[in-house]
Scaffold this motif. Structure first.
Motif, PDB file in Angstrom:
ATOM      1  N   GLN A 161       0.807  -1.212   0.000  1.00  0.00           N
ATOM      2  CA  GLN A 161       0.000   0.000   0.000  1.00  0.00           C
ATOM      3  C   GLN A 161       0.845   1.269   0.000  1.00  0.00           C
ATOM      4  O   GLN A 161       0.309   2.354  -0.032  1.00  0.00           O
ATOM      5  CB  GLN A 161      -0.943  -0.002   1.201  1.00  0.00           C
ATOM      6  CG  GLN A 161      -2.014  -1.058   1.098  1.00  0.00           C
ATOM      7  CD  GLN A 161      -2.966  -1.019   2.276  1.00  0.00           C
ATOM      8  OE1 GLN A 161      -2.790  -0.252   3.200  1.00  0.00           O
ATOM      9  NE2 GLN A 161      -3.980  -1.855   2.225  1.00  0.00           N
ATOM     10  N   ARG A 162       2.161   1.129   0.051  1.00  0.00           N
ATOM     11  CA  ARG A 162       3.026   2.313   0.045  1.00  0.00           C
ATOM     12  C   ARG A 162       2.988   3.019  -1.306  1.00  0.00           C
ATOM     13  O   ARG A 162       3.210   4.219  -1.377  1.00  0.00           O
ATOM     14  CB  ARG A 162       4.462   1.914   0.377  1.00  0.00           C
ATOM     15  CG  ARG A 162       4.610   1.428   1.788  1.00  0.00           C
ATOM     16  CD  ARG A 162       6.023   1.060   2.091  1.00  0.00           C
ATOM     17  NE  ARG A 162       6.109   0.458   3.412  1.00  0.00           N
ATOM     18  CZ  ARG A 162       7.166  -0.135   3.889  1.00  0.00           C
ATOM     19  NH1 ARG A 162       8.265  -0.216   3.166  1.00  0.00           N
ATOM     20  NH2 ARG A 162       7.153  -0.646   5.091  1.00  0.00           N
ATOM     21  N   GLN A 163       2.749   2.248  -2.369  1.00  0.00           N
ATOM     22  CA  GLN A 163       2.679   2.856  -3.688  1.00  0.00           C
ATOM     23  C   GLN A 163       1.301   3.487  -3.875  1.00  0.00           C
ATOM     24  O   GLN A 163       0.292   2.917  -3.502  1.00  0.00           O
ATOM     25  CB  GLN A 163       2.911   1.821  -4.779  1.00  0.00           C
ATOM     26  CG  GLN A 163       4.314   1.273  -4.794  1.00  0.00           C
ATOM     27  CD  GLN A 163       4.497   0.292  -5.938  1.00  0.00           C
ATOM     28  OE1 GLN A 163       3.540  -0.128  -6.549  1.00  0.00           O
ATOM     29  NE2 GLN A 163       5.738  -0.052  -6.215  1.00  0.00           N
ATOM     30  N   SER A 164       1.283   4.639  -4.492  1.00  0.00           N
ATOM     31  CA  SER A 164       0.004   5.308  -4.721  1.00  0.00           C
ATOM     32  C   SER A 164      -0.734   4.646  -5.885  1.00  0.00           C
ATOM     33  O   SER A 164      -0.138   4.000  -6.735  1.00  0.00           O
ATOM     34  CB  SER A 164       0.228   6.786  -5.034  1.00  0.00           C
ATOM     35  OG  SER A 164       0.886   6.920  -6.279  1.00  0.00           O
ATOM     36  N   VAL A 165      -2.017   4.863  -5.910  1.00  0.00           N
ATOM     37  CA  VAL A 165      -2.847   4.298  -6.978  1.00  0.00           C
ATOM     38  C   VAL A 165      -2.463   4.904  -8.319  1.00  0.00           C
ATOM     39  O   VAL A 165      -2.363   4.202  -9.331  1.00  0.00           O
ATOM     40  CB  VAL A 165      -4.342   4.536  -6.668  1.00  0.00           C
ATOM     41  CG1 VAL A 165      -5.209   4.113  -7.833  1.00  0.00           C
ATOM     42  CG2 VAL A 165      -4.738   3.807  -5.407  1.00  0.00           C
ATOM     43  N   SER A 166      -2.209   6.202  -8.338  1.00  0.00           N
ATOM     44  CA  SER A 166      -1.845   6.856  -9.602  1.00  0.00           C
ATOM     45  C   SER A 166      -0.530   6.303 -10.143  1.00  0.00           C
ATOM     46  O   SER A 166      -0.368   6.130 -11.353  1.00  0.00           O
ATOM     47  CB  SER A 166      -1.750   8.364  -9.414  1.00  0.00           C
ATOM     48  OG  SER A 166      -0.754   8.686  -8.462  1.00  0.00           O
ATOM     49  N   HIS A 167       0.416   6.002  -9.252  1.00  0.00           N
ATOM     50  CA  HIS A 167       1.694   5.428  -9.692  1.00  0.00           C
ATOM     51  C   HIS A 167       1.474   4.029 -10.273  1.00  0.00           C
ATOM     52  O   HIS A 167       2.055   3.677 -11.303  1.00  0.00           O
ATOM     53  CB  HIS A 167       2.677   5.355  -8.525  1.00  0.00           C
ATOM     54  CG  HIS A 167       3.954   4.664  -8.852  1.00  0.00           C
ATOM     55  ND1 HIS A 167       4.905   5.225  -9.672  1.00  0.00           N
ATOM     56  CD2 HIS A 167       4.418   3.432  -8.508  1.00  0.00           C
ATOM     57  CE1 HIS A 167       5.918   4.387  -9.811  1.00  0.00           C
ATOM     58  NE2 HIS A 167       5.644   3.288  -9.112  1.00  0.00           N
ATOM     59  N   GLN A 168       0.649   3.229  -9.631  1.00  0.00           N
ATOM     60  CA  GLN A 168       0.368   1.886 -10.129  1.00  0.00           C
ATOM     61  C   GLN A 168      -0.322   1.940 -11.490  1.00  0.00           C
ATOM     62  O   GLN A 168       0.007   1.178 -12.392  1.00  0.00           O
ATOM     63  CB  GLN A 168      -0.486   1.109  -9.138  1.00  0.00           C
ATOM     64  CG  GLN A 168       0.271   0.647  -7.922  1.00  0.00           C
ATOM     65  CD  GLN A 168      -0.609  -0.187  -7.000  1.00  0.00           C
ATOM     66  OE1 GLN A 168      -1.816  -0.257  -7.182  1.00  0.00           O
ATOM     67  NE2 GLN A 168       0.006  -0.817  -6.013  1.00  0.00           N
ATOM     68  N   LEU A 169      -1.288   2.849 -11.638  1.00  0.00           N
ATOM     69  CA  LEU A 169      -1.984   2.971 -12.920  1.00  0.00           C
ATOM     70  C   LEU A 169      -1.041   3.439 -14.015  1.00  0.00           C
ATOM     71  O   LEU A 169      -1.091   2.943 -15.139  1.00  0.00           O
ATOM     72  CB  LEU A 169      -3.173   3.927 -12.791  1.00  0.00           C
ATOM     73  CG  LEU A 169      -4.371   3.393 -12.025  1.00  0.00           C
ATOM     74  CD1 LEU A 169      -5.430   4.482 -11.879  1.00  0.00           C
ATOM     75  CD2 LEU A 169      -4.959   2.184 -12.720  1.00  0.00           C
ATOM     76  N   ALA A 170      -0.181   4.398 -13.706  1.00  0.00           N
ATOM     77  CA  ALA A 170       0.745   4.916 -14.702  1.00  0.00           C
ATOM     78  C   ALA A 170       1.739   3.841 -15.138  1.00  0.00           C
ATOM     79  O   ALA A 170       1.999   3.664 -16.335  1.00  0.00           O
ATOM     80  CB  ALA A 170       1.487   6.124 -14.153  1.00  0.00           C
ATOM     81  N   SER A 171       2.305   3.107 -14.200  1.00  0.00           N
ATOM     82  CA  SER A 171       3.275   2.082 -14.562  1.00  0.00           C
ATOM     83  C   SER A 171       2.596   0.927 -15.300  1.00  0.00           C
ATOM     84  O   SER A 171       3.141   0.383 -16.260  1.00  0.00           O
ATOM     85  CB  SER A 171       4.014   1.566 -13.330  1.00  0.00           C
ATOM     86  OG  SER A 171       3.125   0.905 -12.466  1.00  0.00           O
ATOM     87  N   HIS A 172       1.392   0.574 -14.857  1.00  0.00           N
ATOM     88  CA  HIS A 172       0.669  -0.518 -15.508  1.00  0.00           C
ATOM     89  C   HIS A 172       0.291  -0.125 -16.937  1.00  0.00           C
ATOM     90  O   HIS A 172       0.426  -0.923 -17.863  1.00  0.00           O
ATOM     91  CB  HIS A 172      -0.566  -0.884 -14.696  1.00  0.00           C
ATOM     92  CG  HIS A 172      -1.276  -2.092 -15.191  1.00  0.00           C
ATOM     93  ND1 HIS A 172      -0.711  -3.343 -15.175  1.00  0.00           N
ATOM     94  CD2 HIS A 172      -2.510  -2.247 -15.741  1.00  0.00           C
ATOM     95  CE1 HIS A 172      -1.569  -4.217 -15.682  1.00  0.00           C
ATOM     96  NE2 HIS A 172      -2.656  -3.575 -16.031  1.00  0.00           N
ATOM     97  N   SER A 173      -0.182   1.107 -17.140  1.00  0.00           N
ATOM     98  CA  SER A 173      -0.592   1.524 -18.475  1.00  0.00           C
ATOM     99  C   SER A 173       0.614   1.638 -19.400  1.00  0.00           C
ATOM    100  O   SER A 173       0.509   1.344 -20.590  1.00  0.00           O
ATOM    101  CB  SER A 173      -1.361   2.841 -18.416  1.00  0.00           C
ATOM    102  OG  SER A 173      -0.528   3.875 -17.949  1.00  0.00           O
ATOM    103  N   HIS A 174       1.787   2.041 -18.861  1.00  0.00           N
ATOM    104  CA  HIS A 174       2.982   2.117 -19.694  1.00  0.00           C
ATOM    105  C   HIS A 174       3.414   0.711 -20.126  1.00  0.00           C
ATOM    106  O   HIS A 174       3.769   0.504 -21.292  1.00  0.00           O
ATOM    107  CB  HIS A 174       4.125   2.814 -18.947  1.00  0.00           C
ATOM    108  CG  HIS A 174       5.398   2.857 -19.723  1.00  0.00           C
ATOM    109  ND1 HIS A 174       5.536   3.643 -20.852  1.00  0.00           N
ATOM    110  CD2 HIS A 174       6.567   2.196 -19.569  1.00  0.00           C
ATOM    111  CE1 HIS A 174       6.746   3.459 -21.347  1.00  0.00           C
ATOM    112  NE2 HIS A 174       7.395   2.587 -20.584  1.00  0.00           N
ATOM    113  N   GLU A 175       3.368  -0.242 -19.207  1.00  0.00           N
ATOM    114  CA  GLU A 175       3.707  -1.626 -19.552  1.00  0.00           C
ATOM    115  C   GLU A 175       2.745  -2.163 -20.602  1.00  0.00           C
ATOM    116  O   GLU A 175       3.170  -2.823 -21.562  1.00  0.00           O
ATOM    117  CB  GLU A 175       3.657  -2.515 -18.311  1.00  0.00           C
ATOM    118  CG  GLU A 175       4.751  -2.271 -17.306  1.00  0.00           C
ATOM    119  CD  GLU A 175       4.539  -3.061 -16.023  1.00  0.00           C
ATOM    120  OE1 GLU A 175       3.680  -3.977 -16.013  1.00  0.00           O
ATOM    121  OE2 GLU A 175       5.224  -2.754 -15.044  1.00  0.00           O
ATOM    122  N   MET A 176       1.460  -1.895 -20.432  1.00  0.00           N
ATOM    123  CA  MET A 176       0.465  -2.351 -21.398  1.00  0.00           C
ATOM    124  C   MET A 176       0.706  -1.721 -22.765  1.00  0.00           C
ATOM    125  O   MET A 176       0.523  -2.374 -23.796  1.00  0.00           O
ATOM    126  CB  MET A 176      -0.940  -2.030 -20.902  1.00  0.00           C
ATOM    127  CG  MET A 176      -1.391  -2.909 -19.752  1.00  0.00           C
ATOM    128  SD  MET A 176      -3.017  -2.483 -19.115  1.00  0.00           S
ATOM    129  CE  MET A 176      -4.038  -2.689 -20.553  1.00  0.00           C
TER     130      MET A 176
END
Length: 157
Positions: free
Chosen positions: A37-52
């Motif tokens: 939970q230390r990572q923010s939701v926006s960071h997870q979405l940004a990294s996930h969308s870049h990988e996708m």
């Protein structure tokens, strides 16, 4: 019901887990996100969308390579039986399978490893890719001709 034959346990576990978009895999990803939970939701979405985006680009490039080859050779795309258990799925799917077997990076992201709604192998997508290539070829020819006069000689044969 449980497992009675432990030699087949691994097969049963894989069957239970399911494909890329299965409920089990989604729950596992959500649980891992909950644990960190230390990572923010926006960071997870940004990294996930870049990988996708990167994976989509690689998948699209591989499919365009197959499309380019088939169009250049004048070969048909579709087959009579394009089901997954068919021995001859048509030139497009067979060539994509062959191409993915020779490149591990592409094998990881095409066909069964791709999300169900983003495989880019449907007949509609195949037609759209062929039409896009035809439009690009026509544009290059028109740009090459420019304002010059040209003629076309047609033989009745």
């Amino acid at each position: 019901m449980g497992i009675t034959n432990w030699k087949k346990a691994l097969e049963k576990f894989i069957e239970h887990i399911g494909a890329v978009n299965s409920a089990h895999n989604d729950a596992r990803v959500q649980f891992q996100g909950f644990q960190s939970q230390r990572q923010s939701v926006s960071h997870q979405l940004a990294s996930h969308s870049h990988e996708m985006e990167v994976v989509y680009h690689i998948r699209l490039t591989a499919i365009l390579d197959v499309t380019h080859f088939l169009l250049k050779q004048g070969l048909p795309f579709r087959g009579n039986d394009e089901s997954s258990n068919s021995l001859n799925k048509g030139n497009f799917l067979e060539l994509l399978d062959w191409y993915s077997l020779r490149n591990e990076e592409i094998w990881k992201i095409v066909n069964q490893n791709a999300p169900g709604n983003n495989q880019l192998t449907s007949p509609k997508i195949q037609k759209e890719l062929a039409n896009a290539c035809a439009t690009e070829i026509i544009r290059v020819i028109v740009d090459d001709i420019g304002d010059n006069y040209n003629s076309l000689m047609i033989d009745e044969a």
